[in-house]
Write an enzyme that holds these catalytic residues in place. Structure first.
Site, PDB file in Angstrom:
ATOM      1  N   GLY A  24       0.874  -1.101   0.177  1.00 34.24           N
ATOM      2  CA  GLY A  24      -0.058   0.035  -0.038  1.00 34.24           C
ATOM      3  C   GLY A  24       0.809   1.191  -0.091  1.00 34.24           C
ATOM      4  N   VAL A  28       8.783  -1.771  -4.801  1.00 35.35           N
ATOM      5  CA  VAL A  28      10.182  -1.858  -4.901  1.00 35.35           C
ATOM      6  C   VAL A  28      10.495  -2.636  -6.064  1.00 35.35           C
ATOM      7  CG1 VAL A  28      12.240  -2.848  -3.672  1.00 35.35           C
ATOM      8  CG2 VAL A  28      10.211  -2.053  -2.233  1.00 35.35           C
ATOM      9  N   ASP A 139       6.673  -0.142  11.607  1.00 33.20           N
ATOM     10  CA  ASP A 139       6.147  -1.301  10.997  1.00 33.20           C
ATOM     11  C   ASP A 139       6.962  -2.481  11.040  1.00 33.20           C
ATOM     12  OD1 ASP A 139       3.717  -2.586   9.579  1.00 33.20           O
ATOM     13  OD2 ASP A 139       4.721  -2.351   7.455  1.00 33.20           O
TER      14      ASP A 139
END
Length: 395
Positions: A24, A28, A139
């Site tokens: 989201g 990469v 995260d």
């Protein structure tokens, strides 16, 4: 050289090859650095919104990415460059080809307690360096810990921290981070700190050793409720399980410090786990409480959570809606089984908990038995309204 490699070229320097992953917050790519003649990883960040909102997000990215780039640490991903290109921001970083911890568990099985503790020490040392630089990760999870060829861990994906505001939420109301790895204070719109990252590390260690996370319930609503209010389900035995449970305390102030955690994990690696108890626990542990005392304490916590929204429930449903916060019989109340109020709940319905909806100011999940609903309270209490529900929590 660029033409021979082919693919999209970012900033006249980085030639994109295959896509390594997407989420989201960004995509990469494996890329070729034409100037320095080396392979790198390039992350294209997806900033939410537009105009001033996007500009503010980009400023947060630049500020925090610069802080991370100044960190030189064996277990922190190396950031090489920041590029503004094609209306977005691209982070150029070290390419770690060994896969993530989540992929390692899927392909090779669970880690032993000693292996888990060793990974914990490496990620903890990375977090210490990041926190010392004035940044948070927000995260920490197995998918964001990569493995080098020698098996050592590398903490990556700092862009999500930079795109988040002080509450850990995006400007559009989406959750920044994975709910089952989030610290409860972030779901409650309270300030995040280093202890929040340590909570996420505790969930990560639990997954590595057991293959399960302590709060996963299958959907965002139920998982968020579990993180905020329910005790963790830690299927890890022994000293490592004790360490994980300490990290998952709902109160950030009661979680072990980084130094305490390092001592505890090192004792597991060294085969001297008897030191864990002395390391993590206070010299004078609190007196044991009986079941009634624990129930009363839990009732007080639930009462604190829902007090601020009771007025909204009364406005929506009238005085017939009762919040039973002291742990009584869910079936108690009117014996005549009254009909539903305008909230959709029945008069006398038990309100078990109220949780802020992440990222949406003034909106709350209201849990009642096996159902939940969403209510919204604007600046004017009289404008309170039911947004959705009631619906089964298991839905």
């Amino acid at each position: 050289m660029i033409e021979s490699v082919g693919g999209r070229v970012v900033a006249d320097r980085y030639v994109l090859a295959d896509r390594l992953g997407s989420g989201g917050m960004g995509t990469v790519w494996r890329a070729w650095d034409h100037l320095l003649q080396r392979t790198v990883a390039v992350k294209e960040l997806h900033a939410a919104g537009g105009g001033s909102e996007q500009q503010a997000a980009m400023r947060r990215v630049l500020s925090e990415a610069r802080a991370i780039a100044r960190v030189t640490h064996a277990h922190v991903i190396d950031i090489y460059d920041l590029v503004e290109f094609d209306g977005g921001l691209w982070i150029v970083m070290e390419l770690v080809p060994g896969g993530s911890l989540s992929e390692r568990v899927r392909s090779s099985g669970l880690l032993s307690p000693v292996e888990t503790a060793r990974v914990g020490l490496e990620v903890l040392s990375a977090l210490h360096a990041v926190h010392a630089a004035g940044a948070l990760h927000r995260d920490v999870k197995p998918a964001n810990v990569l493995l080098r060829a020698d098996g050592s861990s590398v903490l990556t994906d700092f862009g999500i921290a930079a795109l988040s505001d002080h509450t850990g939420l995006t400007g559009t109301g989406g959750v920044v981070g994975s709910a089952e790895y989030m610290a409860p204070e972030r779901l409650r719109d309270q300030p995040a700190g280093p202890a929040s990252d340590l909570f996420s590390l505790g969930v990560t260690l639990c997954f590595l050793a057991s293959g399960q996370t302590p709060f996963a319930r299958g959907d965002l609503t139920a998982t968020s409720f579990a993180v905020a209010f329910e005790p963790p389900s830690v299927h890890v035995q022994g000293p490592l399980g004790d360490v994980i449970e300490q990290l998952l305390d709902k109160d950030p102030a009661k979680r072990p410090s980084g130094a305490q955690l390092a001592d505890a994990l090192q004792s597991i690696v060294d085969g001297a786990p008897h030191t864990v108890q002395a390391t993590l626990r206070h010299p004078m542990p609190p007196a044991r409480t009986n079941r009634r005392q624990r129930s009363a304490a839990g009732a007080n916590r639930r009462r604190t959570v829902i007090t601020g929204v009771l007025a909204v429930l009364v406005l929506l449903g009238g005085t017939g809606v009762t919040a039973y916060v002291a742990g009584g019989d869910p079936g108690s109340g009117s014996p005549n089984q009254p009909g539903p109020t305008s909230t959709g709940l029945h008069a006398g319905s038990r309100v078990d908990a109220v949780v802020p909806v992440p990222g949406v100011r003034g909106r709350f999940w209201v849990f009642s038995g096996s159902e939940y609903m969403v209510i919204e309270a604007g600046a004017d209490p009289a404008s309170a309204r039911r947004v959705s529900g009631p619906a089964p929590i298991a839905q």
